[in-house]
Motif scaffolding. Structure first.
Motif: not given
Length: 477
Positions: A332, A293, A311, A260, A309, A329-330
């Motif tokens: 990820e 994302t 973000t 990420a 990913s 969303t976070l």
């Protein structure tokens, strides 16, 4: 006066001037202008204060407004009524064309920004339509305060300045509202926006009147607040359904290798995402260009695949409601195997930006995920500053997302991270279960293959979770 043109002639002259520059609208359609206001509180040094105001200016520019001035004041705390002290408030009013007066003796009028919007909708003032005075100086229509302020403080400043007032949170929420594209992001932003708006609703001029019929006994303000509560409940249900689907997709990727990209807004995460994966993600030199994302495979593809990913970016004083709304969303970042903290090495405030990023991730419990520090945009940093950065951050990765060689080196670093955690295993795939070979090749790296009377003997290398899942699959089939 002899040198003045009649109003109609001035208007004609202005229209001709606009035609020459390619404009097609009258002066009222110009870019909105704004004054920035900041209070330097104890413990905030001059550089940090200036950096915060500069960042606010970029936020305002991203919103589509033009910053035409800045007003700053050192105070022990924000004034409870007007944020600024009396003298500075009068100075601000002089910049915006306001009276500088707050209270019952003040002349109450709508901020010019609202008047302009209402005029655009075809509404007229009580005095009837008036011809625009194009010779009059154009006063700023917005005052943007670099702090969270109360609805009462905003009303008092509007009363004194005749300008629309937004605080830092209001600007960020509005930018999120404009930049959201996916259905999930739109719902998340609408929820945060309604929570911001609800306490700032005001009674109309006839606001004390009570309704008859549906909503009987409620004022217009109470009705609007009830509608917001109902809409928030509806949004919460819709988001819950979307998040269940997102959880299922993330669960399906649980055994895959995931990286990420996290960090401050406009640090270059999307540019790096594009370089690592070859994906067509939005790359723009503006704050919060990316809210949705994006998950793509590292290119050239590896076996097993590594997913990357991109973000949503962070920022100082990121509104809590936005952090809460974007929690899914976070996630990820929370479920990634490796976090890459992307920082703009050319930004003198990069260290405070790193602190902000880590604090947000700590809020969602992602501080335990292994991470590496990426100092991006290193091509904008001179040799002396690079040496200082290397001394301060000896384990950081220095790169430019524009450099293919730097991106290739980063790719190898990512692959090496995952390979260090891999283990080797040997499986026997019976001839009757050859259909499972695609599952094997998709999730682990095959080192060798042999055959005997029982089936295909495969030696593989992969992460322990994926190997354990394959072992269960082979034994159950």
């Amino acid at each position: 006066m002899p040198g003045d043109r009649p109003s109609a002639e001035r208007l004609t002259h202005r229209i001709k001037s606009m035609a020459k520059t390619g404009e097609s609208r009258v002066a009222e359609e110009r870019i909105p202008s704004a004054i920035l206001v900041g209070i330097q509180l104890p413990g905030i040094d001059d550089d940090a204060h200036a950096a915060s105001l500069a960042e606010l200016g970029r936020l305002v520019k991203t919103l589509g407004y033009e910053v035409v001035g800045t007003l700053s004041q050192k105070r022990d705390e924000l004034d409870g009524a007007t944020v600024l002290g009396k003298g500075k408030l009068e100075e601000l009013a002089a910049m915006t064309g306001g009276t500088g007066v707050v209270g019952s003796m003040a002349h109450v009028r709508k901020p010019r920004a609202r008047e302009r919007l209402e005029d655009a909708d075809g509404k007229e003032s009580a005095a009837g339509p008036t011809e625009p005075d194009l010779a009059a100086p154009l006063m700023p229509e917005y005052v943007i305060v670099d702090h969270d302020i109360s609805p009462n403080q905003a009303r008092n400043i509007e009363q004194a300045t005749g300008a629309e007032v937004l605080d830092r949170t209001g600007v960020i929420v509005e930018i999120f509202h404009r930049h959201a594209h996916s259905r999930e992001a739109k719902l998340q932003v609408e929820m945060a926006r309604l929570k911001y708006i609800a306490p700032r609703l005001r009674e109309s001029a006839a606001g004390g009147e009570r309704r008859q019929g549906y909503g009987a006994g409620e004022s217009d303000l109470e009705v609007e607040r009830r509608k917001i509560r109902d809409r928030l409940a509806e949004l919460k249900e819709q988001l819950a359904a979307i998040q269940r689907d997102s959880d299922q997709r993330r669960a399906a990727r649980r055994d895959q290798l995931r990286v990420a990209l996290v960090g401050y807004t406009n640090a270059g995460k999307s540019s790096l995402m594009q370089a690592l994966t070859g994906s067509e993600v939005l790359v723009a030199d503006k704050l919060f260009a990316t809210l949705d994302t994006t998950v793509r495979a590292l290119r050239p593809e590896t076996t097993p695949r590594i997913l990357v990913s991109d973000t949503v970016g962070f920022i100082k004083k990121l509104p809590h409601d936005l952090v809460a709304s974007f929690r899914s969303t976070l996630a990820e970042a929370l479920e990634a195997s490796l976090l890459l903290f992307v920082l703009d090495a050319s930004d003198p405030t990069y260290e405070s930006q790193l602190d902000v990023s880590r604090n947000v991730l700590r809020e969602i419990g992602a501080e335990v995920v292994p991470s590496r520090l990426l100092l991006n945009k290193i091509d904008r940093v001179n040799e002396a500053d690079r040496a200082a950065l290397r001394t301060k951050h000896p384990d950081a990765i220095f790169l430019s997302a524009r450099s293919p060689a730097d991106v290739a080196a980063l790719r190898e670093t990512i692959i090496a991270f995952f390979e260090a955690a891999m283990v080797e295993e040997e499986f026997v795939v019976p001839y009757a279960k050859q259909r499972l070979l695609s599952d094997v090749y998709g999730h682990v790296h095959v080192l060798s293959e042999n055959f005997d009377a029982t089936g295909r003997i495969i030696k593989v290398r992969g992460v322990s979770g994926a190997i354990e899942r394959l072992r269960r699959t082979l034994s159950a089939s």
